[in-house]
Each structure stands twice: as structure tokens, then as C-alpha cells.
Design a protein around this motif. Structure first.
Motif, short mmCIF file in Angstrom:
data_model
loop_
_atom_site.label_atom_id
_atom_site.label_comp_id
_atom_site.label_asym_id
_atom_site.label_seq_id
_atom_site.Cartn_x
_atom_site.Cartn_y
_atom_site.Cartn_z
N TYR A 281 63.50 45.83 60.06
CA TYR A 281 63.08 44.77 60.98
C TYR A 281 63.78 43.48 60.58
O TYR A 281 63.75 43.07 59.41
CB TYR A 281 61.56 44.61 60.94
CG TYR A 281 60.83 45.88 61.28
CD1 TYR A 281 60.56 46.22 62.61
CD2 TYR A 281 60.42 46.76 60.28
CE1 TYR A 281 59.90 47.40 62.92
CE2 TYR A 281 59.75 47.94 60.59
CZ TYR A 281 59.50 48.25 61.91
OH TYR A 281 58.85 49.43 62.22
N ALA A 282 64.43 42.83 61.55
CA ALA A 282 65.25 41.66 61.27
C ALA A 282 65.03 40.61 62.35
O ALA A 282 64.50 40.89 63.43
CB ALA A 282 66.72 42.06 61.20
N ALA A 283 65.48 39.37 62.05
CA ALA A 283 65.46 38.27 63.01
C ALA A 283 66.89 37.89 63.35
O ALA A 283 67.81 38.12 62.56
CB ALA A 283 64.72 37.07 62.44
N SER A 284 67.09 37.29 64.52
CA SER A 284 68.45 36.99 64.97
C SER A 284 68.86 35.55 64.74
O SER A 284 69.99 35.18 65.07
CB SER A 284 68.61 37.34 66.45
OG SER A 284 67.68 36.61 67.23
N GLY A 285 68.00 34.71 64.19
CA GLY A 285 68.39 33.34 63.90
C GLY A 285 68.53 32.49 65.15
O GLY A 285 67.96 32.79 66.20
N TRP A 286 69.30 31.40 65.03
CA TRP A 286 69.48 30.47 66.14
C TRP A 286 70.60 30.93 67.06
O TRP A 286 71.62 31.46 66.60
CB TRP A 286 69.79 29.07 65.61
CG TRP A 286 68.58 28.30 65.19
CD1 TRP A 286 67.86 27.41 65.96
CD2 TRP A 286 67.92 28.34 63.92
NE1 TRP A 286 66.81 26.91 65.24
CE2 TRP A 286 66.82 27.45 63.98
CE3 TRP A 286 68.15 29.04 62.73
CZ2 TRP A 286 65.96 27.24 62.91
CZ3 TRP A 286 67.29 28.84 61.66
CH2 TRP A 286 66.21 27.94 61.75
N GLY A 287 70.41 30.74 68.36
CA GLY A 287 71.41 31.15 69.33
C GLY A 287 70.78 31.39 70.68
O GLY A 287 69.60 31.06 70.92
N ASP A 288 71.54 31.99 71.58
CA ASP A 288 71.08 32.20 72.95
C ASP A 288 70.08 33.34 73.06
O ASP A 288 69.26 33.37 73.97
CB ASP A 288 72.26 32.48 73.87
CG ASP A 288 73.18 31.27 74.00
OD1 ASP A 288 72.69 30.13 73.83
OD2 ASP A 288 74.38 31.47 74.25
N ARG A 289 70.15 34.31 72.16
CA ARG A 289 69.30 35.49 72.25
C ARG A 289 68.50 35.62 70.96
O ARG A 289 68.91 36.24 70.00
CB ARG A 289 70.16 36.73 72.48
CG ARG A 289 69.38 38.03 72.61
CD ARG A 289 70.37 39.15 72.80
NE ARG A 289 69.76 40.46 72.66
CZ ARG A 289 70.45 41.59 72.60
NH1 ARG A 289 71.78 41.54 72.67
NH2 ARG A 289 69.85 42.75 72.46
N GLN A 290 67.35 34.97 70.93
CA GLN A 290 66.54 34.93 69.72
C GLN A 290 65.42 35.96 69.82
O GLN A 290 64.60 35.90 70.73
CB GLN A 290 65.97 33.54 69.52
CG GLN A 290 67.05 32.47 69.40
CD GLN A 290 66.49 31.08 69.18
OE1 GLN A 290 65.36 30.90 68.75
NE2 GLN A 290 67.30 30.07 69.47
N SER A 291 65.42 36.90 68.89
CA SER A 291 64.42 37.96 68.98
C SER A 291 64.18 38.63 67.64
O SER A 291 65.04 38.61 66.75
CB SER A 291 64.84 39.03 70.01
OG SER A 291 66.03 39.68 69.59
N ILE A 292 63.01 39.24 67.52
CA ILE A 292 62.72 40.18 66.44
C ILE A 292 63.30 41.52 66.87
O ILE A 292 63.09 41.96 68.00
CB ILE A 292 61.20 40.31 66.24
CG1 ILE A 292 60.58 38.96 65.90
CG2 ILE A 292 60.88 41.35 65.16
CD1 ILE A 292 59.06 38.94 66.00
#
Length: 426
Positions: A281-292
Motif C-alpha cells: 500500500y502506497a501514496a502518490s504524493g503531490w500531483g494531478d492524480r493523488q490517491s492511495i
């Protein structure tokens, strides 16, 4: 390889409040504890305290740092940076009394740019019971024994990032493993930060000598602060799971071979990877597509997004890490909204506002989850699919470090002190 001169400083004595004998303790040897996932096996842990009640001791800590405390038996280790961040220091405290046993400068560093929420000693140290390994803002490593004597120093991998250094080392058998996901300090500072580059890598040092064992380039990626994790394949091979801006990757722990890479578009990723039942399980950080995102493990090669099992775009944490307590994933975002997700498909079971601002990663112990806010209030909830607040516990000091759990006690670092919490009797 260099060796710094060292010295001891005078002991600082804590405020002692009703000393409590130590219980047989589960060690908390690194960031997020023995599982590297924030989960404690302790059968009990305090749930209620105030700034004055339920506190066994509190010890003033010099300097400024947001590294978290680690605990091995009767000793607590943490790092700090004094003299405006230039003096890099490792401290050892007695867990029963809070007395500082030693305070050792390991080297001086140049204070480079960092974000305001970061510090010059953010990486949490790691120990195996014989050696303590610390990393500081300029990227330098220091290994000390339990008496505070320097075993080795490695300053061969200078680090620069527009954010500063936020990741922490992982110790696996005889290897010290740490990602280096920085950005350019050249004329165009957006390179590696907002524009992907090919200078990031994952590094493994020999824990006994500090010499490089392997170094693996990531390929194109951007800034990240993700603490890596370990996954042992069903066939027995051990992988390092490491994320950065734009990628999540698996490497062979012994050789550093890049086994697979997946897309995780975004920069400035902070939450650590958690693993359960062959899923990361990861996070996508800052940007246009932010999601778990949930990634199926076990495949090899350039996977793109083909191994994404599910993703959830609501209230993705940018800083706090997750808790995986099968069959649920618990999260909290920087604005204090907590969630419980079903781990199999990302469905939201509940989503509630706890309040406060949150940088620390939550921990789980004895059937409870602990969320500590920047304002110093720890909200305790039941680790359950029904939302229920058990207690709110303020200490009225700024906090960004994550809790450590050991021997039935909590260890909480504020901006200027370390607390041992044993709680108010129910």
C-alpha cells in the motif's frame, strides 16, 4: 570514509514523576517499530494521560529534530542537531529514569535548504541491539556502539533536496538500506523535484564497516521521503520495497537487482510502504492524480500500472503513513480526517474528522490506534470497523515525531522534550 572526533557532554537530568519499573519490553528498533508498519505486539499500552498526569518522566532534549525515538531493552536512542543544525548528535537515555547516558557529536554538517516542516535531523535511527545507525540532513551516516563510541562514519553520499532529507534507514541482517531521492542543486532547481531525473538510487552499506555493498539507480523519478520495507516472497527471496516520486519498486535485498518497477505518479511522496498478504500500500504524493494505491506483489519487469489492485482518491495522506490491520487499512491525512478502508478493495468503511494537523504516523497497540497531532494531542480510537474515540490526550507541545511503544509504555518526542507515558490508571 572518515572518522570524526567525539566527546561527551554533561548529563541532563529529567523531571521525574512517579517512576515506574520497566516491564519485559518489546523492542522498537526503527521507524514504525519491529514490523516497520507501526504495529506493536504489546498486550497493554496507556490510553489516558495529560500534560502532567500519567507522565512517568520528561527529559529536555537539546537542539531541534523530528526523528522519532527508538527503544532497545533499557535504552532509548534519538538524534538531534544543535548549533543551528550543524552539530549532528546521537543521544542515549535510560528508559527507567530518562537520564541522558551519553550525548555524542558524530560530525558537523552544512545546513542546506529544507522545508519548514523538516529538520536537519529528521531520519529516525535504527539498531539491532549492538549498533545504532543514524543519518543526518546532508546524507552522512554514523554508526555507534551502545556506549556511544563511533564504529564508522560514511560521508560518501552527499544529499540535496528542495525538501531536505526525510527518509530513514532500514537495517536488514548485515545491510543498512536507504533510498536517496533528492533533486538538483544546480542552476535549475526544478530538476528532480518537479521534472523527473535519473540521479536517484537505493543504497546498501555493510552495517559493520559502512562500506557500499550495492547501489541501484531508479531510472526516471522525482523527490521522495519514503522509508522502505521488506517483503519475503513465498519462494523465500527477500525484496526491498522502495518508493519515490513516480515509482514503486522491488529490489533483491542481497544484490540490489531491480526486480520490478511500477508507476506511482507524483512527487514529494512521504508515507512509508506497508505490506499485507502480498499487497503493498502506497501514496502518490503531490500531483494531478493523488490517491492511495494497492499493488499486487510477485510480478517482475516494468509493470506500469498493471499490478494496481485498487486506488482510493479521498483524503490521501501526504505525510502520515498507514496502518494495516487485516482486513482494514487505517489512515489519517494532514488535516485530521481519519479513515478505515477495506484492504481488499479500498472501500471506505468510515471517514471521520479527528481534528488538528498531522505529521506523525499513527501506531497501533493493544486494540487501539494512536493519532498524534502537530499540536501535541494524541487521539486514541478503537482499532475497529466502527469509529469510537476512547480518549484525547494533550501535552500542549508541538509534535511531529511518531510514537514508540515498548514495555507497556509510550515514548513521545515533542519539539524540545522526550516523554515516557504510562498513563492514568483506569
Amino acid at each position: 570514509m572518515t572518522r570524526s572526533s567525539t566527546f561527551r557532554t554533561a548529563l541532563l537530568f529529567p523531571v521525574l514523576l512517579a517512576p515506574v519499573p520497566s516491564l519485559p519490553a518489546e523492542n522498537w528498533p526503527c521507524f514504525r517499530g519491529p514490523t516497520r508498519q507501526g504495529v506493536s505486539a504489546e498486550p497493554s499500552a496507556p490510553v489516558r494521560w495529560t500534560a502532567s498526569d500519567g507522565i512517568t518522566w520528561k527529559q529536555d532534549i537539546p537542539g531541534k529534530s523530528w526523528s522519532s525515538p527508538i527503544v532497545w531493552e533499557n535504552r532509548i536512542f534519538l538524534t538531534t542537531a544543535t548549533d543551528g543544525g550543524s552539530s549532528c548528535r546521537v543521544l542515549c537515555l535510560d528508559r527507567d529514569s530518562g537520564v541522558i547516558l551519553w550525548n555524542r557529536e558524530v560530525f558537523q554538517q552544512q545546513t542546506l535548504r529544507k522545508e519548514g516542516r523538516n529538520s536537519y535531523a529528521t531520519p529516525t535511527p535504527v539498531t539491532d541491539g549492538t549498533i545504532v545507525i543514524s543519518v543526518f540532513g546532508d546524507g552522512s551516516f554514523a554508526a555507534l556502539d551502545f556506549e556511544g563510541e563511533i564504529r564508522w562514519i560514511n560521508r560518501d553520499y552527499p544529499f540535496y533536496s528542495q525538501h531536505g532529507l526525510g527518509s530513514s534507514p532500514l537495517l536488514w541482517e548485515d545491510l543498512v538500506i536507504m533510498p536517496r531521492d533528492g533533486s538538483s542543486d544546480g542552476e535549475d532547481r526544478t530538476v528532480g523535484w518537479q521534472t523527473p531525473w535519473d540521479k536517484s538510487f537505493v543504497l546498501a552499506l555493510d552495517k559493520n564497516s559502512g562500506e557500499q555493498r550495492w547501489r541501484t539507480p531508479r531510472g526516471l523519478s522525482r523527490i521522495g521521503h519514503v522509508v522502505p520495507n521488506i517483503w519475503i516472497e513465498p519462494g523465500g527471496r527477500t525484496q526491498v520495497l522502495s518508493g519515490a516520486g513516480d515509482v514503486l519498486q522491488g529490489l533483491d535485498v542481497r544484490t540490489g537487482e531491480l526486480l520490478w518497477t511500477s508507476t506511482n505518479t507524483g512527487e514529494g511522496v512521504v508515507p512509508s510502504i506497508v505490506v499485507g498478504d502480498g499487497v503493498a500500500y502506497a501514496a502518490s504524493g503531490w500531483g494531478d492524480r493523488q490517491s492511495i494505491k494497492a499493488y499486487q506483489l510477485g510480478k517482475t519487469g516494468d509493470l506500469g500500472e498493471s499490478n494496481i489492485v485498487w486506488e482510493q482518491e479521498k483524503n490521501m495522506p501526504h505525510i502520515p503513513s498507514y496502518l494495516h490491520l487485516k482486513p482494514y487499512l487505517f489512515t489519517i491525512d494532514e488535516g485530521g480526517i481519519a479513515m478505515c478502508l477495506r484492504d481488499s478493495d479500498g472501500q471506505i468503511i468510515w471517514r471521520e474528522r479527528i481534528g488538528g494537523n498531522h505529521s506523525a504516523s499513527p501506531v497501533a497497540a493493544a486494540g487501539h490506534i494512536y493519532f498524534t497531532s502537530d499540536e501535541g494531542e494524541t487521539t486514541v480510537i478503537r482499532a475497529a470497523p466502527e469509529f469510537h474515540i476512547v480518549a484525547r490526550n494533550p501535552i500542549e507541545e508541538k509534535v511531529q515525531a511518531s510514537l514508540a511503544v515498548s514495555g507497556g509504555s509510550l515514548f513521545l518526542r515533542s519539539e524540545s522534550r522526550l516523554f515516557r507515558i504510562d498513563g492514568i490508571a483506569e
